[in-house]
Design a protein around this motif. Structure first.
Motif, PDB file in Angstrom:
ATOM      1  N   LEU A  31       0.853  -1.185   0.000  1.00 21.06           N
ATOM      2  CA  LEU A  31       0.000   0.000   0.000  1.00 21.06           C
ATOM      3  C   LEU A  31       0.891   1.238   0.000  1.00 21.06           C
ATOM      4  N   VAL A  32       0.522   2.231  -0.793  1.00 17.58           N
ATOM      5  CA  VAL A  32       1.231   3.511  -0.794  1.00 17.58           C
ATOM      6  C   VAL A  32       0.672   4.357   0.349  1.00 17.58           C
ATOM      7  N   HIS A  33       1.516   4.719   1.286  1.00 17.00           N
ATOM      8  CA  HIS A  33       1.055   5.501   2.436  1.00 17.00           C
ATOM      9  C   HIS A  33       1.060   6.986   2.077  1.00 17.00           C
ATOM     10  N   ASP A  34      -0.079   7.435   1.591  1.00 11.22           N
ATOM     11  CA  ASP A  34      -0.236   8.805   1.110  1.00 11.22           C
ATOM     12  C   ASP A  34      -1.603   9.318   1.563  1.00 11.22           C
ATOM     13  N   ASN A  35      -1.605  10.144   2.596  1.00  7.61           N
ATOM     14  CA  ASN A  35      -2.867  10.657   3.136  1.00  7.61           C
ATOM     15  C   ASN A  35      -3.479  11.754   2.282  1.00  7.61           C
ATOM     16  N   THR A  36      -2.739  12.249   1.308  1.00 11.35           N
ATOM     17  CA  THR A  36      -3.270  13.299   0.435  1.00 11.35           C
ATOM     18  C   THR A  36      -4.004  12.725  -0.767  1.00 11.35           C
ATOM     19  N   SER A  37      -3.952  11.406  -0.940  1.00 11.27           N
ATOM     20  CA  SER A  37      -4.556  10.755  -2.101  1.00 11.27           C
ATOM     21  C   SER A  37      -5.730   9.879  -1.691  1.00 11.27           C
ATOM     22  N   LYS A  38      -6.600   9.637  -2.647  1.00 12.76           N
ATOM     23  CA  LYS A  38      -7.658   8.645  -2.491  1.00 12.76           C
ATOM     24  C   LYS A  38      -7.129   7.309  -2.983  1.00 12.76           C
ATOM     25  N   HIS A  39      -7.549   6.228  -2.356  1.00 13.87           N
ATOM     26  CA  HIS A  39      -7.074   4.896  -2.707  1.00 13.87           C
ATOM     27  C   HIS A  39      -8.275   4.061  -3.155  1.00 13.87           C
ATOM     28  N   ILE A  40      -8.251   3.619  -4.419  1.00 11.26           N
ATOM     29  CA  ILE A  40      -9.330   2.808  -4.998  1.00 11.26           C
ATOM     30  C   ILE A  40      -8.822   1.381  -5.149  1.00 11.26           C
ATOM     31  N   LEU A  41      -9.475   0.460  -4.459  1.00  9.44           N
ATOM     32  CA  LEU A  41      -9.097  -0.954  -4.496  1.00  9.44           C
ATOM     33  C   LEU A  41     -10.103  -1.708  -5.356  1.00  9.44           C
ATOM     34  N   VAL A  42      -9.606  -2.467  -6.339  1.00  8.73           N
ATOM     35  CA  VAL A  42     -10.471  -3.239  -7.234  1.00  8.73           C
ATOM     36  C   VAL A  42     -10.094  -4.712  -7.098  1.00  8.73           C
ATOM     37  N   ALA A  43     -11.034  -5.517  -6.620  1.00 10.80           N
ATOM     38  CA  ALA A  43     -10.777  -6.941  -6.395  1.00 10.80           C
ATOM     39  C   ALA A  43     -11.700  -7.778  -7.254  1.00 10.80           C
ATOM     40  N   GLY A  44     -11.158  -8.848  -7.808  1.00 13.49           N
ATOM     41  CA  GLY A  44     -11.953  -9.811  -8.553  1.00 13.49           C
ATOM     42  C   GLY A  44     -11.837 -11.178  -7.918  1.00 13.49           C
ATOM     43  N   GLY A  45     -12.947 -11.727  -7.408  1.00 16.01           N
ATOM     44  CA  GLY A  45     -12.929 -13.066  -6.830  1.00 16.01           C
ATOM     45  C   GLY A  45     -11.975 -13.172  -5.654  1.00 16.01           C
ATOM     46  N   ILE A  46     -11.123 -14.196  -5.670  1.00 19.20           N
ATOM     47  CA  ILE A  46     -10.185 -14.419  -4.567  1.00 19.20           C
ATOM     48  C   ILE A  46      -9.127 -13.328  -4.521  1.00 19.20           C
ATOM     49  N   GLY A  47      -9.098 -12.449  -5.510  1.00 17.98           N
ATOM     50  CA  GLY A  47      -8.228 -11.275  -5.480  1.00 17.98           C
ATOM     51  C   GLY A  47      -8.570 -10.309  -4.372  1.00 17.98           C
ATOM     52  N   ILE A  48      -9.631 -10.591  -3.609  1.00 16.79           N
ATOM     53  CA  ILE A  48      -9.970  -9.778  -2.444  1.00 16.79           C
ATOM     54  C   ILE A  48      -8.918  -9.917  -1.352  1.00 16.79           C
ATOM     55  N   THR A  49      -8.161 -11.014  -1.340  1.00 17.59           N
ATOM     56  CA  THR A  49      -7.346 -11.353  -0.168  1.00 17.59           C
ATOM     57  C   THR A  49      -6.299 -10.301   0.206  1.00 17.59           C
ATOM     58  N   PRO A  50      -5.478  -9.767  -0.702  1.00 17.76           N
ATOM     59  CA  PRO A  50      -4.491  -8.788  -0.227  1.00 17.76           C
ATOM     60  C   PRO A  50      -5.130  -7.534   0.351  1.00 17.76           C
ATOM     61  N   PHE A  51      -6.331  -7.198  -0.111  1.00 16.69           N
ATOM     62  CA  PHE A  51      -6.982  -5.978   0.361  1.00 16.69           C
ATOM     63  C   PHE A  51      -7.521  -6.113   1.787  1.00 16.69           C
ATOM     64  N   LEU A  52      -7.682  -7.343   2.265  1.00 14.20           N
ATOM     65  CA  LEU A  52      -8.136  -7.526   3.637  1.00 14.20           C
ATOM     66  C   LEU A  52      -7.095  -7.022   4.628  1.00 14.20           C
ATOM     67  N   SER A  53      -5.818  -7.188   4.309  1.00 12.49           N
ATOM     68  CA  SER A  53      -4.780  -6.616   5.174  1.00 12.49           C
ATOM     69  C   SER A  53      -4.604  -5.120   4.909  1.00 12.49           C
ATOM     70  N   TYR A  54      -4.866  -4.667   3.676  1.00 17.59           N
ATOM     71  CA  TYR A  54      -4.829  -3.231   3.382  1.00 17.59           C
ATOM     72  C   TYR A  54      -5.739  -2.445   4.322  1.00 17.59           C
ATOM     73  N   LEU A  55      -6.925  -2.987   4.595  1.00 18.39           N
ATOM     74  CA  LEU A  55      -7.919  -2.239   5.356  1.00 18.39           C
ATOM     75  C   LEU A  55      -7.402  -1.813   6.722  1.00 18.39           C
ATOM     76  N   TYR A  56      -6.592  -2.653   7.359  1.00 17.59           N
ATOM     77  CA  TYR A  56      -6.058  -2.299   8.661  1.00 17.59           C
ATOM     78  C   TYR A  56      -5.207  -1.035   8.571  1.00 17.59           C
ATOM     79  N   GLU A  57      -4.329  -0.964   7.567  1.00 18.30           N
ATOM     80  CA  GLU A  57      -3.446   0.198   7.446  1.00 18.30           C
ATOM     81  C   GLU A  57      -4.201   1.426   6.948  1.00 18.30           C
TER      82      GLU A  57
END
Length: 316
Positions: free
Chosen positions: A104-130
């Motif tokens: 994840l790019v740690h940039d509070n000045t930007s919006k972050h759009i996550l696009v997941a397809g199927g099991i591609g959801i998995t890395p974003f589950l840890s993204y949410l914490y950060e």
């Protein structure tokens, strides 16, 4: 390459959908380490001689356990089938230390759009914490073929509310990638993980409207490496293999078993299977080398790249 192997016990297995299981691991004789969002671990299924990388889905700063989710792929070469059919609570396995090719790019000045397809959801589950901890602006767009087989939808709705957008293809709900990207400001970071057509669509639109430096992607499975058959000679090992039309060099090496080769991603991203070319030219299909390195024809990625001609000689 870090060759360390961490002994772990399978502390929990949960069936999330008809074809997805969650596996939780706890350390045996050491402590698990914190990790960065988007990280993966390689699971060593030593009994079957299989190693596969899976995204960590647990809290990066709470390493009392590691969790992964595994899709039972009907085209599995052995990894997901082994996990679903042979791994149970109480079993002992080994993991390689967490590594990250999709941070994840740690940039509070930007919006972050996550696009997941199927099991591609998995890395974003840890993204949410950060993302939540740093109070960054984000949206998660989650596409799947059939809601009956999708994982984590209810949990995500409860956790992030209207920042979650779901697209159930079985309900005729489809994401327009081009429209989504067109709606974003120039300071947006765009991330995608899922099937190759989705990744390609996000990269194409994202590069055109936001620029390459703001588009981030990860494949979650083995990319097909089809094409004409060719011969590979392994110079140091002193033998050759015929690479079939539907096989990668990596798969041929693994099936033959005379050479031990490491590859984490199996889709041309991580660089761990980069190998020196001694003769011949590679048909480069990776996302690791730059254009200049590809033109130089000095190295190639064995997991996805092929031969331009009928023969390659490699330094293996």
């Amino acid at each position: 390459m870090n060759q360390q192997k961490i002994p772990v016990q399978v502390s929990r297995v949960k069936q999330l959908s008809p074809n997805i299981k969650m596996f939780e691991f706890i350390a045996q004789d050491t402590q698990l380490s914190t990790f960065s969002a988007g990280s993966h671990v390689t699971v060593h299924m030593d009994e079957a001689g299989i190693r596969r990388a899976y995204s960590l889905i647990s809290d990066p700063q709470q390493p009392q356990h590691y969790r992964i989710s595994v899709l039972r792929d009907e085209q599995s070469k052995g990894g997901s089938a082994y996990m679903h059919e042979n791994v149970a609570e109480g079993d002992l396995l080994h993991l390689s230390p967490a590594d990250n090719f999709f941070p994840l790019v740690h940039d509070n000045t930007s919006k972050h759009i996550l696009v997941a397809g199927g099991i591609g959801i998995t890395p974003f589950l840890s993204y949410l914490y950060e993302l939540e901890q740093a109070d960054m602006e984000f949206e998660l767009h989650y596409c799947f073929r059939d809601g009956a087989n999708a994982a984590y939808v209810d949990e995500l709705r409860e956790r992030i509310g209207n920042r979650l957008h779901v697209y159930d293809n079985a309900q005729d709900q489809h994401l327009s990638v081009e429209q989504l990207v067109a709606q974003q400001g120039k300071n947006t970071h765009l991330y995608v993980c899922g099937p190759q057509p989705l990744i390609d669509a996000v990269i194409e639109s994202g590069n055109a409207l936001l620029g390459k430096e703001r588009v981030h992607f990860e494949n979650f499975g083995e990319v097909a490496s089809g094409g004409s058959s060719f011969e590979v000679h392994f110079q140091r090992s002193g033998f050759s293999l015929e690479i079939g039309e539907d096989s990668s060099i990596l798969q041929a090496i693994e099936n033959d078993k005379r050479i031990d080769i490491e590859c984490l991603c199996r889709n041309g991203v991580c660089g761990t299977c980069e190998t020196t070319i001694l003769e011949g030219e590679a048909d480069h299909r990776d996302h690791y080398l730059d254009d200049e390195e590809r033109a130089a024809q000095k190295t190639m990625m064995l997991c996805v790249s092929r031969a331009k001609g009928s023969r390659l000689v490699l330094d293996l």
